[in-house]
Write a protein that holds these residues in place. Structure first.
Motif, short mmCIF file in Angstrom:
data_model
loop_
_atom_site.label_atom_id
_atom_site.label_comp_id
_atom_site.label_asym_id
_atom_site.label_seq_id
_atom_site.Cartn_x
_atom_site.Cartn_y
_atom_site.Cartn_z
N HIS A 222 -3.04 -25.25 -4.13
CA HIS A 222 -3.84 -24.22 -3.49
C HIS A 222 -4.01 -23.04 -4.40
N GLN A 228 -8.93 -32.74 -0.52
CA GLN A 228 -8.52 -34.15 -0.56
C GLN A 228 -9.35 -35.05 0.34
N THR A 229 -9.96 -34.46 1.35
CA THR A 229 -10.77 -35.23 2.30
C THR A 229 -12.02 -35.81 1.65
N HIS B 222 -15.56 -11.26 3.02
CA HIS B 222 -14.70 -12.24 2.35
C HIS B 222 -13.26 -11.95 2.69
N VAL B 224 -14.41 -16.01 3.12
CA VAL B 224 -15.44 -16.65 3.93
C VAL B 224 -14.85 -17.91 4.56
N SER B 309 7.18 -29.17 1.25
CA SER B 309 5.85 -28.93 0.68
C SER B 309 5.00 -28.11 1.65
N PHE B 310 4.77 -28.63 2.82
CA PHE B 310 3.95 -27.86 3.76
C PHE B 310 4.42 -28.08 5.20
N ASN B 329 6.41 -24.62 0.72
CA ASN B 329 5.49 -24.22 -0.35
C ASN B 329 4.25 -23.56 0.23
N CYS B 330 3.77 -24.10 1.33
CA CYS B 330 2.62 -23.46 1.99
C CYS B 330 2.50 -23.89 3.44
N PRO B 349 -1.40 -15.77 0.30
CA PRO B 349 -2.23 -16.84 -0.26
C PRO B 349 -1.63 -18.23 -0.11
N HIS B 350 -0.38 -18.31 0.29
CA HIS B 350 0.21 -19.62 0.53
C HIS B 350 0.10 -20.04 2.00
N LEU B 352 -2.66 -21.16 4.26
CA LEU B 352 -4.05 -21.60 4.08
C LEU B 352 -4.73 -21.98 5.38
N SER B 357 -11.15 -31.15 10.40
CA SER B 357 -11.36 -32.42 9.69
C SER B 357 -10.31 -32.61 8.61
N TYR B 358 -10.03 -31.55 7.87
CA TYR B 358 -8.99 -31.59 6.84
C TYR B 358 -7.64 -31.89 7.49
N CYS B 367 -6.79 -37.11 5.50
CA CYS B 367 -6.48 -35.85 6.15
C CYS B 367 -4.99 -35.54 6.00
N VAL B 368 -4.64 -34.30 6.26
CA VAL B 368 -3.27 -33.84 6.13
C VAL B 368 -2.32 -34.53 7.12
N ASN B 371 -0.56 -37.16 5.65
CA ASN B 371 0.44 -36.80 4.62
C ASN B 371 1.75 -36.32 5.23
#
Lengths: 518, 518
Positions: A222, A228-229, B222, B224, B309-310, B329-330, B349-350, B352, B357-358, B367-368, B371
């Motif tokens: 990031h 990734q999608t 912004h 955005v 990781s997330f 990590n995020c 910024p970490h 997100l 859809s993601y 998609c996440v 994961n």
């Protein structure tokens, strides 16, 4: 032979070409503001646990189903430091694949390497914003490519992809940083190139998307520029590009006194337009005087405490300085032109990455090019109807790029072309440009070292300039003046063979490029 | 009557319904991993200088061509503080429009207000992740809606939009901050709601997109979240929503000792799975014990210096604390659950923002949810085949939401349902759930206060748990135990009328919801 029709600016263009299909003649900058859309997001069959990492570009191409006749897309953020397109096409050739159309967002002289692949029939079609060097010469003068090069603007390209006009089978994304699932950004890694704006439409709509990176990081990378999608495969390999190749002479402020003089005049012109006020927006293209206008504008903005809303386009260190000085609210960046810009987009939340579609696609619901107040443009040639050529030299040979020229000219409130009256013995202001990239209706003002000409459609501007004491001339007089010095220019000798089609941003054909006689 | 077929988990589902069309029966969590895509980006006809700002919601609806029978979409980031859907539908009713299908990403009790519009025929269709309160009761028990409610998961919804299965005529975006050209984010303004993840597919694919904001800022806003390229009209109006309504009891860590006990057991379970290691990923749904698992996990991660990781999904302040402590990590955030999360996504910024859809669309390129290592889920009911119900109560009345339940259960390496054996006199572990939202094949483990049950398909886990000394039981025994305490549960009395269709994330029908007899 292809059937020819005259378009609205009097250029004869084909209505059909084998291997390309039906073509629509240009009919005015906003004659086609909408169009049927028929692109859809690609099908996928991803399951949890599927691994996207593959061992080589070859394996990624094989898994993507590479076959004869496909369209492969690339992006040009590494400019003349791009190693990837050559590397991939070498691999494609080695696999015995033929008849590939490449669709890079633009091409540089480093891609002369591809000539051999064209000559062997591996590459038989090219869609690009521009091309240069020996590759461009051989296409223009030797006709080595079986189908005409399709020249698209930076806004026209995402339009064509998002509308389904331009299908992409496999998109190749050169990624300065990627994780194993294909989240990508351009700001990390040893070869950071900054914005990945030109690659975004490709990744979204290509049937298969391959990420090639030399910097694999842990998931999830990031910021995410390409998600990734949209990614099928990830390849790790050395040396996708050299960011030193990003910087070109075209992106530095000139020290040439003539160009500085033109820039200063241009600055006076835009000040006279009264558009330079709190919240105004600004873009300057590449090229000698173009960026120098920003230099003069900066002094004025400082002195009058004016803060602009945004500067956009390809972004360089000079604009970064202006952002950091508080002269703009933000930068909208489709492509970083130097290392300072890359550093800035990495760290400054007011320096924003934008997609090419966001930048200039005429058929979305409002691109940034349509929000521009002031656009400074260069020209290889400009004619008495204000038509501009930035793609061919006066010898008829391709040597430039369409870029965002016609997009920003059409979108901005004030479009100013800055150009010397002649370069060497070659006049710039002509009766008729060799190739039209931007129609005269989109150009408001021409600024030369000898005077300023205003498009007759903009009598309001002419009056205002005269009130401000600017020396406004007729463009015909500027042309005469140029010819007096250089002599009457000779038109390039061309055959009837079409080696290039110049697509206007809306998908119509504004001009053709003919094979020159050698 | 609708023709009925038995799907792969033995539920009878219709193969056709008037007003909705042809339906495909569920055939397994990954039986349909790809599908034909036929959605395209909407046509537009934006010109430079076009003004998107309009005076009222009514004017925006009129300019968007609102007509009888259309589909209007909304997003639920304000949860029970959402004022916009009610406001817009009041306007639609006032305009005399009828037969609208609303497609919000989810619905809360504040939308009881819409009952009147349903009863008058203004609203005749609903597509949503969930619904609650009196509205849900009247649909379930009185059959006030002419067509069944289509229940979609948070991943299934963007799938249906991006594939073209679910067309949207007009998307309404409640925007905490917008500029006059329609760039939107959720992090600025007096009513910031944070992530706008659920609204993104709508804005991209709706024929018309209307932004409604109470905080107009200068262009370009912004960051955005939704770009101007997707927005047709911008309306400024007071009070689009109340962020205080975002926080609900479901998003706080429980203090209930029973729920804490279950959470602690669940934590032991996931530790026994050996998935908690450097770089692991984690999500916990809403609901009593679910979030408390994070609490116990946190201690372990601290003690063993493990960094994940997330963490993903709807994000709350507790996860923000873990991010700030360096334990992840995020954060990948589709929806902010409290004000601390909103503050964090604005500044860190970490942290997100991600689109739905993601997050969970099964038919993009990864998609996440696919994961995820560990997913903690709640359940209203779970049956001996591990099928889970989160949409209807034991009385058969709709009272919950599908959410990301089936998406994350299918995508994660380890999906753990945490639930008490009974609630009041109502058993949670049953022979057969009232409604299947998530198929048993996607659930690995059930953790109750009395013991842990492992899906027979995961013998590997069972062995591992037993090796670790966890009390593993058969789910049938848990069910017996529950029944001994509560007595044999009565099935809800239902008619043959279908009032709801539960769509699995891949677009197939996994179950129906029948009208209850009153």
């Amino acid at each position: 032979m292809h059937p020819l029709v005259k378009n609205s600016i009097g250029r004869e263009v084909p209505s059909y070409i084998d291997g390309i299909g039906k073509l629509t003649p240009f009919a005015g900058a906003f004659a086609h503001t909408t169009q049927k859309t028929n692109a859809s997001l690609p099908a996928s069959s991803h399951r949890p646990g599927d691994v996207k990492l593959v061992k080589s570009i070859r394996e990624a191409l094989e898994k993507s189903g590479l076959a004869d006749g496909m369209v492969l897309s690339f992006h040009h953020h590494f400019r003349n430091g791009d190693h990837l397109m050559n590397m991939v096409m070498d691999q494609v050739a080695e696999m015995g694949i033929r008849d590939i159309t490449i669709s890079p967002s633009s091409m540089q002289s480093i891609h002369d390497h591809l000539i051999a692949h064209i000559r062997k029939g591996v590459i038989t079609g090219i869609r690009t914003s521009g091309l240069r060097g020996e590759l461009a010469r051989q296409i223009s003068a030797e006709g080595i490519l079986p189908t005409p090069v399709m020249i698209r603007s930076h806004g026209g390209r995402p339009r064509s992809i998002e509308s389904g006009d331009s299908k992409i089978d496999i998109a190749i994304i050169g990624a300065p940083a990627s994780d194993p699932h294909g989240n990508v950004n351009g700001v990390e890694g040893p070869n950071a190139c900054g914005s990945l704006g030109y690659a975004m439409a490709d990744a979204a709509f290509a049937q298969k998307t391959i990420v090639v990176t030399d910097h694999l990081v842990s998931h999830p990378v990031h910021p995410v520029s390409i998600p990734q999608t949209q990614v099928d495969y990830v390849v790790v390999t050395d040396g996708i590009g050299d960011p030193k190749g990003i910087v070109s002479g075209a992106t530095r402020i000139t020290r040439n006194p003539l160009e500085l003089l033109i820039a200063e005049k241009a600055c006076q012109t835009i000040l006279a337009s009264e558009l330079v006020k709190e919240g105004f927006s600004f873009q300057a293209g590449t090229g000698g005087s173009s960026l120098a206008v920003a230099h003069f504008l900066r002094q004025y903005m400082r002195e009058h405490s004016i803060k602009g809303s945004f500067a956009s386009g390809g972004i360089n260190g000079y604009l970064v300085d202006m952002l950091e000085e508080g002269l703009f609210n933000c930068l909208l960046d489709v492509q970083c032109f130097d290392l300072k810009a890359i550093e800035s987009i990495r760290n400054n939340p007011h320096h924003l990455e934008m997609s090419a579609s966001y930048y200039a696609n005429p058929h979305n619901k409002g691109c940034v090019a349509h929000n521009l107040d002031i656009m400074i443009l260069s020209a290889t040639e400009i004619d008495v109807n204000f038509n501009v050529n930035v793609i061919t030299g006066s010898n008829g040979i391709m040597m430039g790029a369409s870029g965002g020229h016609c997009d920003t000219a059409a979108g901005s409130k004030l479009s100013v072309v800055v150009a010397p009256l002649f370069r060497g013995r070659i006049p710039i202001v002509l009766d008729e440009v060799t190739t039209v990239v931007t129609p005269g209706e989109s150009i408001d003002v021409l600024v030369t070292e000898y005077g300023v000409a205003v498009n007759p459609a903009r009598k309001d501007l002419k009056d205002r300039f005269q009130d401000c004491g600017l020396s406004v001339m007729e463009i015909h007089d500027l042309k005469e003046m140029a010819e007096k010095i250089t002599g009457k220019p000779r038109k390039p000798m061309v055959t009837e063979d079409i080696v290039g089609l110049v697509e206007y941003r809306d998908g119509t054909i504004i001009d053709t490029i003919k094979k020159v006689t050698t």
